[in-house]
Design a protein around this motif. Structure first.
Motif, PDB file in Angstrom:
ATOM      1  N   LEU A   1       0.823  -1.206   0.000  1.00 37.66           N
ATOM      2  CA  LEU A   1       0.000   0.000   0.000  1.00 37.66           C
ATOM      3  C   LEU A   1       0.858   1.259   0.000  1.00 37.66           C
ATOM      4  O   LEU A   1       0.435   2.316  -0.436  1.00 37.66           O
ATOM      5  CB  LEU A   1      -0.938   0.004   1.215  1.00 37.66           C
ATOM      6  N   ASN A   2       2.068   1.148   0.544  1.00 40.78           N
ATOM      7  CA  ASN A   2       3.074   2.217   0.457  1.00 40.78           C
ATOM      8  C   ASN A   2       2.589   3.560   0.986  1.00 40.78           C
ATOM      9  O   ASN A   2       2.656   4.584   0.310  1.00 40.78           O
ATOM     10  CB  ASN A   2       3.556   2.381  -0.989  1.00 40.78           C
ATOM     11  N   PHE A   3       2.091   3.563   2.223  1.00 41.90           N
ATOM     12  CA  PHE A   3       1.762   4.832   2.869  1.00 41.90           C
ATOM     13  C   PHE A   3       3.046   5.534   3.293  1.00 41.90           C
ATOM     14  O   PHE A   3       3.911   4.937   3.932  1.00 41.90           O
ATOM     15  CB  PHE A   3       0.898   4.603   4.112  1.00 41.90           C
ATOM     16  N   GLU A   4       3.180   6.781   2.959  1.00 47.37           N
ATOM     17  CA  GLU A   4       4.298   7.570   3.462  1.00 47.37           C
ATOM     18  C   GLU A   4       3.990   7.984   4.906  1.00 47.37           C
ATOM     19  O   GLU A   4       2.829   8.039   5.318  1.00 47.37           O
ATOM     20  CB  GLU A   4       4.513   8.810   2.593  1.00 47.37           C
TER      21      GLU A   4
ATOM     22  N   ALA B   1      -9.300   4.690   3.686  1.00 52.95           N
ATOM     23  CA  ALA B   1      -8.832   4.834   2.312  1.00 52.95           C
ATOM     24  C   ALA B   1      -8.844   3.499   1.587  1.00 52.95           C
ATOM     25  O   ALA B   1      -9.197   3.422   0.406  1.00 52.95           O
ATOM     26  CB  ALA B   1      -7.424   5.434   2.311  1.00 52.95           C
ATOM     27  N   VAL B   2      -8.489   2.444   2.302  1.00 55.29           N
ATOM     28  CA  VAL B   2      -8.505   1.109   1.697  1.00 55.29           C
ATOM     29  C   VAL B   2      -9.940   0.672   1.433  1.00 55.29           C
ATOM     30  O   VAL B   2     -10.252   0.096   0.385  1.00 55.29           O
ATOM     31  CB  VAL B   2      -7.776   0.093   2.598  1.00 55.29           C
ATOM     32  N   ARG B   3     -10.840   0.942   2.384  1.00 57.87           N
ATOM     33  CA  ARG B   3     -12.252   0.599   2.158  1.00 57.87           C
ATOM     34  C   ARG B   3     -12.795   1.341   0.943  1.00 57.87           C
ATOM     35  O   ARG B   3     -13.495   0.754   0.097  1.00 57.87           O
ATOM     36  CB  ARG B   3     -13.097   0.923   3.389  1.00 57.87           C
ATOM     37  N   ASP B   4     -12.485   2.626   0.843  1.00 57.38           N
ATOM     38  CA  ASP B   4     -12.962   3.406  -0.292  1.00 57.38           C
ATOM     39  C   ASP B   4     -12.459   2.828  -1.610  1.00 57.38           C
ATOM     40  O   ASP B   4     -13.191   2.787  -2.605  1.00 57.38           O
ATOM     41  CB  ASP B   4     -12.514   4.865  -0.164  1.00 57.38           C
ATOM     42  N   ARG B   5     -11.200   2.360  -1.625  1.00 60.25           N
ATOM     43  CA  ARG B   5     -10.653   1.771  -2.845  1.00 60.25           C
ATOM     44  C   ARG B   5     -11.358   0.458  -3.185  1.00 60.25           C
ATOM     45  O   ARG B   5     -11.644   0.178  -4.360  1.00 60.25           O
ATOM     46  CB  ARG B   5      -9.154   1.545  -2.680  1.00 60.25           C
ATOM     47  N   LEU B   6     -11.652  -0.355  -2.172  1.00 64.07           N
ATOM     48  CA  LEU B   6     -12.370  -1.605  -2.411  1.00 64.07           C
ATOM     49  C   LEU B   6     -13.766  -1.339  -2.970  1.00 64.07           C
ATOM     50  O   LEU B   6     -14.263  -2.080  -3.825  1.00 64.07           O
ATOM     51  CB  LEU B   6     -12.472  -2.417  -1.124  1.00 64.07           C
TER      52      LEU B   6
ATOM     53  N   LEU C   1      -3.428   6.713  -1.001  1.00 61.36           N
ATOM     54  CA  LEU C   1      -3.093   5.514  -1.751  1.00 61.36           C
ATOM     55  C   LEU C   1      -2.783   5.895  -3.198  1.00 61.36           C
ATOM     56  O   LEU C   1      -3.457   6.744  -3.773  1.00 61.36           O
ATOM     57  CB  LEU C   1      -4.275   4.530  -1.739  1.00 61.36           C
ATOM     58  N   ALA C   2      -1.778   5.235  -3.760  1.00 64.88           N
ATOM     59  CA  ALA C   2      -1.472   5.479  -5.165  1.00 64.88           C
ATOM     60  C   ALA C   2      -2.635   4.998  -6.029  1.00 64.88           C
ATOM     61  O   ALA C   2      -3.354   4.065  -5.674  1.00 64.88           O
ATOM     62  CB  ALA C   2      -0.185   4.751  -5.559  1.00 64.88           C
ATOM     63  N   ALA C   3      -2.822   5.662  -7.159  1.00 68.02           N
ATOM     64  CA  ALA C   3      -3.903   5.283  -8.061  1.00 68.02           C
ATOM     65  C   ALA C   3      -3.642   3.910  -8.669  1.00 68.02           C
ATOM     66  O   ALA C   3      -2.506   3.454  -8.760  1.00 68.02           O
ATOM     67  CB  ALA C   3      -4.031   6.327  -9.170  1.00 68.02           C
ATOM     68  N   GLY C   4      -4.735   3.245  -9.070  1.00 65.71           N
ATOM     69  CA  GLY C   4      -4.591   1.958  -9.740  1.00 65.71           C
ATOM     70  C   GLY C   4      -4.916   0.785  -8.853  1.00 65.71           C
ATOM     71  O   GLY C   4      -5.392   0.930  -7.721  1.00 65.71           O
ATOM     72  N   GLY C   5      -4.616  -0.420  -9.363  1.00 62.61           N
ATOM     73  CA  GLY C   5      -4.981  -1.638  -8.674  1.00 62.61           C
ATOM     74  C   GLY C   5      -3.908  -2.120  -7.708  1.00 62.61           C
ATOM     75  O   GLY C   5      -2.809  -1.581  -7.638  1.00 62.61           O
ATOM     76  N   ASN C   6      -4.268  -3.142  -6.971  1.00 63.62           N
ATOM     77  CA  ASN C   6      -3.368  -3.756  -5.997  1.00 63.62           C
ATOM     78  C   ASN C   6      -3.744  -5.228  -5.917  1.00 63.62           C
ATOM     79  O   ASN C   6      -4.921  -5.570  -5.738  1.00 63.62           O
ATOM     80  CB  ASN C   6      -3.524  -3.068  -4.634  1.00 63.62           C
ATOM     81  N   ASP C   7      -2.758  -6.101  -6.039  1.00 62.80           N
ATOM     82  CA  ASP C   7      -3.048  -7.541  -6.064  1.00 62.80           C
ATOM     83  C   ASP C   7      -3.745  -8.015  -4.798  1.00 62.80           C
ATOM     84  O   ASP C   7      -4.679  -8.830  -4.849  1.00 62.80           O
ATOM     85  CB  ASP C   7      -1.751  -8.332  -6.266  1.00 62.80           C
TER      86      ASP C   7
END
Length: 310
Positions: free
Chosen positions: A203-206, A260-265, A212-218
């Protein structure tokens, strides 16, 4: 030609007249060696059961030691089995041994006395424990694998009639044959079903951000697949941070990361937000040492915890 990993382990035993020379390679680094003094020590001798670990009260000098080792070419089982042979050869009787499942998982680990990070790290889903004793003392060994290496903790108790000097403690060297292991791959769905939770990687949070960076995540794609496969399943996303800043700020930040992760899901993978709760614990549950940048990056994570599965 075979190569070998050497681990130095110190044991108390009046039956050993001379010390066996330690041979420590660069890959095995002594993290800490501490005497806890001469007192009564509750020595764990069984698995977690009915809210407790069975213990045997021993009185003597207690010494803690820990090592960080390279486990890229050896398993926790290989390490513990090798140590067990050396312990038996020193005249000790093994009275209890278990892997993380047999021990009692999370409950057993957090009932143990364990050195704090960075001296020792225990993965609650990959550790092994062994307890042994003889007429002159007792020793237990805890071996675990982290994402950045392996760790070994040894607790020894000398139960003689008088305190023992650390300078009089003999040493036993243990040899572990290196063995190639397949590359590690994480099956998020299997981890959630089997263990009840999984770490969402990459997820690479600074530090200090919830972006979150745009795009997908495995890993997120696997979670979405899990939620489609089990339409009645419910999860909670738990955010974690490194230790920069106050606890209050980090708890709030960790919740925003989970959100943020929920929003992406929801937006990217079409998962219903009603089935996903959010929470955050700040820096209270690190997965690695916060003393290094790599460790802090690893601690800035979100975990998916299973709440309901029919």
């Amino acid at each position: 030609m075979k190569s070998w990993l050497l681990i130095g382990v110190f044991l108390l035993s009046a039956s050993i007249a001379e010390a066996i020379a330690l041979e420590m390679p660069p890959s095995a680094e002594l993290q800490a060696s501490t005497s806890l003094g001469y007192h009564t020590y509750d020595f764990p001798v069984g698995a977690w059961n009915q809210g407790r670990i069975p213990v045997k009260a021993l009185r003597g000098e207690v010494v803690w030691q820990s090592w960080r080792i390279d486990l890229s070419t050896a398993t926790t089982l290989q390490v513990l089995e090798t140590l067990e042979k050396q312990i038996k050869a020193a005249g000790y009787r093994v009275i209890f041994a278990c892997d993380w499942r047999e021990c009692g998982g999370f409950d057993f680990r957090y009932a143990l006395r364990v050195m704090s990070a960075p001296s020792m790290y225990v993965n609650v889903r990959d550790y092994r424990y062994l307890a042994a004793e003889n007429d002159d003392g007792a020793v237990n060994v805890l071996v675990s694998r982290g994402r950045t290496g392996g760790y070994v903790q040894v607790t020894r108790i000398g139960t003689g009639s008088s305190p023992t000097s650390e300078n009089d403690v003999p040493a036993i060297s243990a040899v572990v044959a290196e063995k190639s292991l397949p590359p590690e791959s994480v099956d998020i769905i299997a981890e959630i079903v089997e263990f009840g939770y999984a770490v969402v990687s990459n997820l690479n949070f600074e530090t200090g951000t919830d972006e979150l960076a745009a795009g997908g995540n495995d890993d997120l794609a696997q979670i979405a697949t899990f939620m489609r496969r089990y339409p009645d399943a419910e999860i909670v996303l738990v955010g974690h941070t490194d230790f920069e800043g106050t606890l209050e700020i980090n708890v709030a930040l960790s919740k925003r990361r989970a959100e943020a992760v929920r929003d992406r899901l929801v937006s990217h993978y079409g998962v219903s937000g009603d089935r996903i709760g959010i929470n955050g614990v700040g820096y209270l549950s690190p997965e690695a040492s916060n003393l290094t940048e790599k460790g802090r990056e690893q601690n800035r994570r979100v975990e998916a915890v299973l709440l309901k599965l029919k």
